[in-house]
Structure formats: C-alpha cells, structure tokens
Design a protein around this motif. Structure first.
Motif, PDB file in Angstrom:
ATOM      1  N   LEU A   7       0.699  -1.243   0.026  1.00  0.00           N
ATOM      2  CA  LEU A   7      -0.050  -0.069   0.000  1.00  0.00           C
ATOM      3  C   LEU A   7       1.033   1.173   0.022  1.00  0.00           C
ATOM      4  O   LEU A   7       1.709   1.356   0.822  1.00  0.00           O
ATOM      5  CB  LEU A   7      -0.832   0.010   0.942  1.00  0.00           C
ATOM      6  N   ALA A   8       0.450   2.151  -0.795  1.00  0.00           N
ATOM      7  CA  ALA A   8       1.226   3.493  -0.954  1.00  0.00           C
ATOM      8  C   ALA A   8       2.579   3.429  -1.635  1.00  0.00           C
ATOM      9  O   ALA A   8       3.548   4.287  -1.200  1.00  0.00           O
ATOM     10  CB  ALA A   8       1.041   4.227   0.222  1.00  0.00           C
ATOM     11  N   ASP A  12       1.905  -0.944  -5.632  1.00  0.00           N
ATOM     12  CA  ASP A  12       0.541  -1.006  -4.647  1.00  0.00           C
ATOM     13  C   ASP A  12      -0.377  -2.139  -5.222  1.00  0.00           C
ATOM     14  O   ASP A  12      -0.629  -1.802  -6.461  1.00  0.00           O
ATOM     15  CB  ASP A  12       0.029   0.349  -4.540  1.00  0.00           C
ATOM     16  N   ILE A  14      -3.390  -2.845  -3.653  1.00  0.00           N
ATOM     17  CA  ILE A  14      -4.647  -2.792  -2.882  1.00  0.00           C
ATOM     18  C   ILE A  14      -5.376  -1.514  -3.352  1.00  0.00           C
ATOM     19  O   ILE A  14      -6.207  -1.536  -3.915  1.00  0.00           O
ATOM     20  CB  ILE A  14      -4.245  -2.334  -1.380  1.00  0.00           C
ATOM     21  N   TRP A  15      -4.733  -0.366  -3.556  1.00  0.00           N
ATOM     22  CA  TRP A  15      -5.502   0.991  -3.792  1.00  0.00           C
ATOM     23  C   TRP A  15      -5.976   1.287  -5.095  1.00  0.00           C
ATOM     24  O   TRP A  15      -5.072   0.884  -6.215  1.00  0.00           O
ATOM     25  CB  TRP A  15      -4.642   1.945  -3.496  1.00  0.00           C
ATOM     26  N   THR A  17      -5.879   2.745  -8.160  1.00  0.00           N
ATOM     27  CA  THR A  17      -5.386   4.237  -8.665  1.00  0.00           C
ATOM     28  C   THR A  17      -5.710   4.314  -9.825  1.00  0.00           C
ATOM     29  O   THR A  17      -5.499   5.593 -10.505  1.00  0.00           O
ATOM     30  CB  THR A  17      -3.616   3.998  -8.684  1.00  0.00           C
ATOM     31  N   TRP A  20      -8.855   6.489  -8.427  1.00  0.00           N
ATOM     32  CA  TRP A  20      -8.792   7.664  -7.504  1.00  0.00           C
ATOM     33  C   TRP A  20      -7.105   7.977  -7.528  1.00  0.00           C
ATOM     34  O   TRP A  20      -6.363   7.232  -8.015  1.00  0.00           O
ATOM     35  CB  TRP A  20      -9.026   6.982  -6.166  1.00  0.00           C
ATOM     36  N   ALA A  22      -3.336   8.640  -6.071  1.00  0.00           N
ATOM     37  CA  ALA A  22      -2.560   7.412  -5.670  1.00  0.00           C
ATOM     38  C   ALA A  22      -2.317   7.826  -4.126  1.00  0.00           C
ATOM     39  O   ALA A  22      -2.536   8.966  -3.587  1.00  0.00           O
ATOM     40  CB  ALA A  22      -1.190   7.328  -6.175  1.00  0.00           C
ATOM     41  N   MET A  23      -2.544   6.915  -3.208  1.00  0.00           N
ATOM     42  CA  MET A  23      -2.222   7.290  -1.703  1.00  0.00           C
ATOM     43  C   MET A  23      -0.764   7.460  -1.508  1.00  0.00           C
ATOM     44  O   MET A  23       0.062   6.429  -2.215  1.00  0.00           O
ATOM     45  CB  MET A  23      -2.511   6.085  -0.806  1.00  0.00           C
ATOM     46  N   HIS A  37      -4.872  10.876  -0.115  1.00  0.00           N
ATOM     47  CA  HIS A  37      -4.761  10.790  -1.601  1.00  0.00           C
ATOM     48  C   HIS A  37      -5.791  11.937  -2.035  1.00  0.00           C
ATOM     49  O   HIS A  37      -6.822  12.276  -1.338  1.00  0.00           O
ATOM     50  CB  HIS A  37      -5.531   9.203  -1.960  1.00  0.00           C
ATOM     51  N   HIS A  67     -10.995   4.693   8.067  1.00  0.00           N
ATOM     52  CA  HIS A  67     -11.240   3.624   7.070  1.00  0.00           C
ATOM     53  C   HIS A  67     -10.059   2.609   7.501  1.00  0.00           C
ATOM     54  O   HIS A  67      -8.681   3.362   7.921  1.00  0.00           O
ATOM     55  CB  HIS A  67     -11.284   4.038   5.679  1.00  0.00           C
ATOM     56  N   PHE A  69      -7.887  -1.467   6.060  1.00  0.00           N
ATOM     57  CA  PHE A  69      -7.595  -2.525   5.485  1.00  0.00           C
ATOM     58  C   PHE A  69      -7.406  -3.518   6.649  1.00  0.00           C
ATOM     59  O   PHE A  69      -6.326  -3.426   7.220  1.00  0.00           O
ATOM     60  CB  PHE A  69      -6.509  -2.233   4.443  1.00  0.00           C
TER      61      PHE A  69
END
Length: 78
Positions: A7-8, A12, A14-15, A17, A20, A22-23, A37, A67, A69
């Motif tokens: 993540l990030a 990544d 999970i996210w 991208t 949305w 990117a984290m 993000h 939030h 995970f």
C-alpha cells in the motif's frame, strides 16, 4: 512483499489508482504517519504489518471517522 506492505508504494496491489489519486505518505506507512490521496488527508492510527492498517481522517472538514484494511484469516476444520 506481503499484500498490506504494498500500500502506497510503486507496487501497490490494493489501492484503486485507476479510479482515485494514489495514496501517498512522505516517509512510508507507519503508526503516526500523515498522508492521503488527493484532497483526502488522514494519519495512520494503527499499523500491524500483514494484519491491519487503520487511518483516521483529518481533512476535508466534515470527514470524521476511520477507514482500514484488515487481513482476516479463516481456518476451516475438516
């Protein structure tokens, strides 16, 4: 590398991208780190590698809560 640890990062897994921004975290994900993000900002409230990453919202105003995970392992008995 385990799933939550991606993540990030550039790798990544999970996210979303493609949908949305990117984290991002300046110094990586760790408890107390600040990032987000796009206009959404939050801090890492809880981080246990390969188990849970929990974020607390800080911006924009009106975003209250968390939030997270979390990896849950289910063991089936035969």
């Amino acid at each position: 590398m385990e799933l939550l640890e991606t993540l990030a990062t550039e790798n990544d897994k999970i996210w979303p991208t493609e949908k949305w921004p990117a984290m991002k975290f300046k110094n990586g994900i760790r408890t107390g780190a600040n990032g987000g993000h796009g206009p959404i900002r939050y801090s890492v409230e809880k981080y246990e590698p390969n188990e849970i990453i929990q974020f607390r919202f800080s911006k924009p105003e009106g975003f209250n809560g968390i939030h997270k995970f979390e990896i849950l392992y289910i063991r089936f008995l035969s």
